[in-house]
Motif scaffolding. Structure first.
Motif, PDB file in Angstrom:
ATOM      1  N   SER A  50       0.828  -1.205   0.000  1.00 26.54           N
ATOM      2  CA  SER A  50       0.000   0.000   0.000  1.00 26.54           C
ATOM      3  C   SER A  50       0.861   1.253   0.000  1.00 26.54           C
ATOM      4  CB  SER A  50      -0.927  -0.007   1.212  1.00 26.54           C
ATOM      5  OG  SER A  50      -1.719   1.154   1.255  1.00 26.54           O
ATOM      6  N   ASP A  51       1.910   1.269   0.822  1.00 32.25           N
ATOM      7  CA  ASP A  51       2.823   2.410   0.848  1.00 32.25           C
ATOM      8  C   ASP A  51       3.465   2.636  -0.519  1.00 32.25           C
ATOM      9  OD1 ASP A  51       2.259   2.847   3.473  1.00 32.25           O
ATOM     10  OD2 ASP A  51       4.214   2.211   4.243  1.00 32.25           O
ATOM     11  N   ALA A  52       3.901   1.545  -1.142  1.00 33.09           N
ATOM     12  CA  ALA A  52       4.570   1.661  -2.435  1.00 33.09           C
ATOM     13  C   ALA A  52       3.633   2.239  -3.479  1.00 33.09           C
ATOM     14  CB  ALA A  52       5.086   0.294  -2.881  1.00 33.09           C
ATOM     15  N   VAL A  53       2.393   1.769  -3.504  1.00 29.16           N
ATOM     16  CA  VAL A  53       1.416   2.268  -4.474  1.00 29.16           C
ATOM     17  C   VAL A  53       1.098   3.743  -4.218  1.00 29.16           C
ATOM     18  CG1 VAL A  53      -0.973   2.070  -5.255  1.00 29.16           C
ATOM     19  CG2 VAL A  53       0.410   0.007  -4.915  1.00 29.16           C
ATOM     20  N   ASP A  54       0.927   4.112  -2.943  1.00 30.15           N
ATOM     21  CA  ASP A  54       0.619   5.503  -2.607  1.00 30.15           C
ATOM     22  C   ASP A  54       1.744   6.441  -3.014  1.00 30.15           C
ATOM     23  OD1 ASP A  54      -1.797   4.716  -1.574  1.00 30.15           O
ATOM     24  OD2 ASP A  54      -1.140   4.760   0.518  1.00 30.15           O
ATOM     25  N   ALA A  67       4.048  -5.180 -12.304  1.00 30.88           N
ATOM     26  CA  ALA A  67       4.239  -6.518 -11.742  1.00 30.88           C
ATOM     27  C   ALA A  67       4.714  -6.402 -10.303  1.00 30.88           C
ATOM     28  CB  ALA A  67       5.249  -7.326 -12.559  1.00 30.88           C
ATOM     29  N   VAL A  68       4.326  -7.383  -9.495  1.00 29.95           N
ATOM     30  CA  VAL A  68       4.797  -7.511  -8.119  1.00 29.95           C
ATOM     31  C   VAL A  68       5.417  -8.897  -8.000  1.00 29.95           C
ATOM     32  CG1 VAL A  68       4.182  -7.523  -5.671  1.00 29.95           C
ATOM     33  CG2 VAL A  68       2.924  -6.048  -7.273  1.00 29.95           C
ATOM     34  N   ALA A  69       6.655  -8.981  -7.547  1.00 30.62           N
ATOM     35  CA  ALA A  69       7.307 -10.273  -7.328  1.00 30.62           C
ATOM     36  C   ALA A  69       7.601 -10.414  -5.844  1.00 30.62           C
ATOM     37  CB  ALA A  69       8.592 -10.383  -8.139  1.00 30.62           C
ATOM     38  N   VAL A  70       7.182 -11.532  -5.262  1.00 31.05           N
ATOM     39  CA  VAL A  70       7.313 -11.757  -3.833  1.00 31.05           C
ATOM     40  C   VAL A  70       8.233 -12.943  -3.582  1.00 31.05           C
ATOM     41  CG1 VAL A  70       6.103 -12.184  -1.664  1.00 31.05           C
ATOM     42  CG2 VAL A  70       4.976 -10.877  -3.481  1.00 31.05           C
ATOM     43  N   VAL A 129      -3.166  -4.131  -4.875  1.00 31.97           N
ATOM     44  CA  VAL A 129      -2.515  -3.964  -6.175  1.00 31.97           C
ATOM     45  C   VAL A 129      -3.373  -4.636  -7.236  1.00 31.97           C
ATOM     46  CG1 VAL A 129      -0.217  -3.938  -5.123  1.00 31.97           C
ATOM     47  CG2 VAL A 129      -1.130  -6.089  -6.005  1.00 31.97           C
ATOM     48  N   THR A 130      -3.283  -4.145  -8.446  1.00 33.95           N
ATOM     49  CA  THR A 130      -4.004  -4.748  -9.566  1.00 33.95           C
ATOM     50  C   THR A 130      -3.065  -5.477 -10.512  1.00 33.95           C
ATOM     51  OG1 THR A 130      -3.864  -2.661 -10.783  1.00 33.95           O
ATOM     52  CG2 THR A 130      -5.851  -3.042  -9.480  1.00 33.95           C
ATOM     53  N   ALA A 131      -1.774  -5.317 -10.323  1.00 29.63           N
ATOM     54  CA  ALA A 131      -0.793  -5.969 -11.182  1.00 29.63           C
ATOM     55  C   ALA A 131      -0.669  -7.448 -10.832  1.00 29.63           C
ATOM     56  CB  ALA A 131       0.572  -5.283 -11.017  1.00 29.63           C
ATOM     57  N   PRO A 132      -0.150  -8.266 -11.756  1.00 33.77           N
ATOM     58  CA  PRO A 132       0.091  -9.679 -11.454  1.00 33.77           C
ATOM     59  C   PRO A 132       1.053  -9.828 -10.278  1.00 33.77           C
ATOM     60  CG  PRO A 132       0.311  -9.251 -13.805  1.00 33.77           C
ATOM     61  CD  PRO A 132       0.211  -7.923 -13.136  1.00 33.77           C
TER      62      PRO A 132
END
Length: 363
Positions: A129-133, A142-145, A181-184
């Motif tokens: 959330s912080d990153a998106v804001d 893309a988000v890789a975890v 997030v809406t990204a994969p």
């Protein structure tokens, strides 16, 4: 049978995008020279990339020839960004990066108490959330975890294994991040991602077969054989902690007991680091050497890299070398240190983002 034009356009666009990412700022003539593609093909691809917002024209270059001026192109403001996240015993840390891989912002949340799954989930949501804001209007592609547990290569679910050193990490990042997030959301094992990073930009660059041995709260190995990451049928390849120890237990339980005392469930990283600081290297060095001996006997890699918070300790390499039987396999430290898995998550996210961005443009 010739490939469809859409496939050829996508391959061309992806190749030119990668070239711009590598060079930073480049003209169409330089792109043609670097790729061997014709100037009309390059011009048409650059037009598509520019219209999509992936590239933008940023200035003119004098060519030295009367009346001829080249235009520079670089990544555009609409190219977007990616988020790389590492979830482990020490908490959740992440960074956002542009499509060239440059880190834009860093984010971190501490770990909860052992076994608190909801605390881990809340930290993951908070970081994302912080990153998106903070990114504002930029497109998250893309988000890789990176997870400190095995991950099924087909379903991308985190796998429960006996005596996991990170039981609170048995969660689904994709489900947790729904609505944030809406990204994969791409999920992989931390050791596999660390090996990916070392192969791309670390100690294994240019090496086709190597093993990355992680020593931290647990033991694990990432294997590249013939330039391919070996995951196994169920994502459990490299779980070297389950190899037999010198006694009746596993290598992992034997090492944990040697560091933290009888009954220890996982390696106490702080205690292990103090032991190595004090010159007490035998317990850890011999255990790691036994693991490496098993790996080299089975897959015969060119190189073995030591990584992880314990594996990176400067006092460990020579004792491990001394405990190994003669072998042509080289043993070195990984070059990316304790951030290797986060670097790997970044590479994973970037590869997906660049491919997806060009594919969407070609549709």
């Amino acid at each position: 049978m010739p490939l469809p034009q859409a496939v050829l356009r996508e391959a061309t666009d992806r190749r030119l995008l990668e070239e711009v990412v590598t060079r930073g700022r480049v003209t169409r003539a330089e792109l043609a020279a670097a790729t061997g593609l014709s100037k009309p093909t390059v011009s048409e691809a650059v037009r598509r990339l520019t219209e999509s917002g992936l590239l933008e024209a940023t200035g003119a270059q004098e060519t030295g020839r009367r009346g001829r001026v080249g235009t520079f192109y670089e990544l555009g403001p609409s190219a977007g960004w990616v988020l790389a996240v590492e979830v482990g015993k020490s908490g959740v840390r992440a960074w956002s990066a542009d499509l060239a891989g440059a880190v834009l912002r860093e984010h971190e949340r501490p770990a909860g108490v052992r076994g608190d799954v909801e605390a881990v989930a809340a930290a993951l949501r908070s970081v994302a959330s912080d990153a998106v804001d903070q990114a504002g209007e930029g497109v998250l592609r893309a988000v890789a975890v990176s997870m400190a547990n095995p991950v099924d290569p087909e379903t991308h679910d985190v796998i429960a294994v006996p005596a996991s050193p990170f039981p609170e990490g048995l969660l689904s990042p994709a489900e947790i991040l729904v609505g944030t997030v809406t990204a994969p959301v791409l999920v992989d094992n931390d050791v596999n991602l660390a090996a990916l990073a070392e192969q791309r930009a670390g100690g294994a660059t240019g090496v086709s077969s190597f093993a990355y041995v992680y020593v931290g709260a647990g033991l694990g190995v990432g294997l590249y054989i013939g330039d391919r990451l070996v995951r196994g049928a169920h994502g459990l390849a490299g779980e070297i902690g389950y190899l037999p120890g010198a006694g009746r237990g596993t290598l992992a339980t034997e090492l944990a007991a040697g560091i933290g005392g009888a009954g220890a469930r996982s390696n106490d990283v702080a205690t292990a680091l103090r032991m190595l600081d004090d010159g007490d290297t035998e317990t850890i060095g011999r255990a790691v050497a036994r693991a490496i001996t098993s790996i080299t006997a089975v897959v015969d890699p060119e190189l073995v890299l030591l990584g992880g918070p314990v594996g990176c300790h400067p006092a460990l390499l020579e004792p491990v070398r001394a405990a190994l039987p003669p072998s042509p396999t080289r043993l070195e430290y990984g070059r990316l240190g304790t951030l290797a898995s986060l670097h790997g998550a970044t590479y994973s996210a970037l590869e997906h983002a660049r491919t997806a961005a060009v594919r969407v443009m070609s549709d």
